[in-house]
Write an enzyme that holds these catalytic residues in place. Structure first.
Site, PDB file in Angstrom:
ATOM      1  CD  GLN A  98       3.370   5.844   2.574  1.00 47.78           C
ATOM      2  OE1 GLN A  98       2.413   5.321   2.052  1.00 47.78           O
ATOM      3  NE2 GLN A  98       4.288   5.141   3.217  1.00 47.78           N
ATOM      4  CB  CYS A 156       4.640   2.172   7.385  1.00 48.86           C
ATOM      5  SG  CYS A 156       4.289   3.700   6.507  1.00 48.86           S
ATOM      6  N   GLY A 183       0.833  -1.196   0.000  1.00 48.45           N
ATOM      7  CA  GLY A 183       0.000   0.000   0.000  1.00 48.45           C
ATOM      8  C   GLY A 183       0.869   1.246   0.000  1.00 48.45           C
ATOM      9  CD  GLU A 209      -1.369   2.756   2.615  1.00 44.08           C
ATOM     10  OE1 GLU A 209      -0.868   3.890   2.529  1.00 44.08           O
ATOM     11  OE2 GLU A 209      -0.697   1.743   2.907  1.00 44.08           O
TER      12      GLU A 209
HETATM   13 CO    CO Z   1       2.223   3.433   5.631  1.00 42.14          CO
END
Ligand code: CO
Length: 171
Positions: free
Chosen positions: A50, A95, A45, A138
């Site tokens: 990001q 993550c 994801g 997310e």
């Molecule tokens: Co993340």
């Protein structure tokens, strides 16, 4: 094009992302770049913030029964809203913005959501299992929140200590 993923504690990750209003080539390029960037790092994801783009866009591509990430399973999500949350589940999350750190996080077990696809069409869905977990993870990014902020006080303290050590080691 593969873009750079920003990592904790980059302050940009705290940005509250804004809704998409134009479903144009720029959005499609962003989605394609996000997919390339996520696959390059073996992620399941990725939220636009990001890669330092503060827009309400996220993608999820879970492995199938054969443990392969098939692009036909790619979910592209624009301007998501979580309409309903039910139950509770704990899963060991990671993550791409907190690389090589994994910890248990509690979240809703099932969710009902609405979002738009890359053409701007509205979709309403119910998810459970890993898809529900990834979707919530997310969506948190779009609010400027990371999964490490959900940890208990002690686990968070331990994380900060380990992370500082890790960052020092890289210098
Ligand atoms: Co993340």
């Amino acid at each position: 094009m593969i873009r750079e993923i920003i990592t904790y504690p980059n302050k940009l990750l705290k940005t509250k992302s804004k809704d998409i209003t134009l479903f144009d080539d720029d959005l499609h390029t962003l989605l394609d770049d996000m997919y390339e960037t996520m696959m390059n790092k073996n992620g399941i994801g990725l939220a636009a913030i990001q890669i330092a783009v503060p827009l309400n866009v996220l993608i999820i591509n879970l492995p199938n029964e054969e443990d392969k990430q098939d692009k036909s399973d790619l979910l592209e999500v624009i301007n998501p809203k979580i309409l309903q949350m039910d139950g509770s589940t704990i899963y060991t999350e990671g993550c791409l913005s907190v690389p090589e750190y994994y910890e248990d996080v509690q979240r809703a077990e099932s969710i009902k959501v609405s979002f738009l696809n890359r053409e701007g069409q509205e979709i309403i869905k119910e998810y459970e299992g890993l898809m529900a977990i990834a979707f919530q993870h997310e969506c948190d990014h779009l609010k400027g929140e990371l999964f490490v902020e959900k940890l208990s006080f002690l686990k968070r303290k331990k994380f900060e200590k380990e992370w500082k050590k890790k960052l020092k080691g890289k210098k």
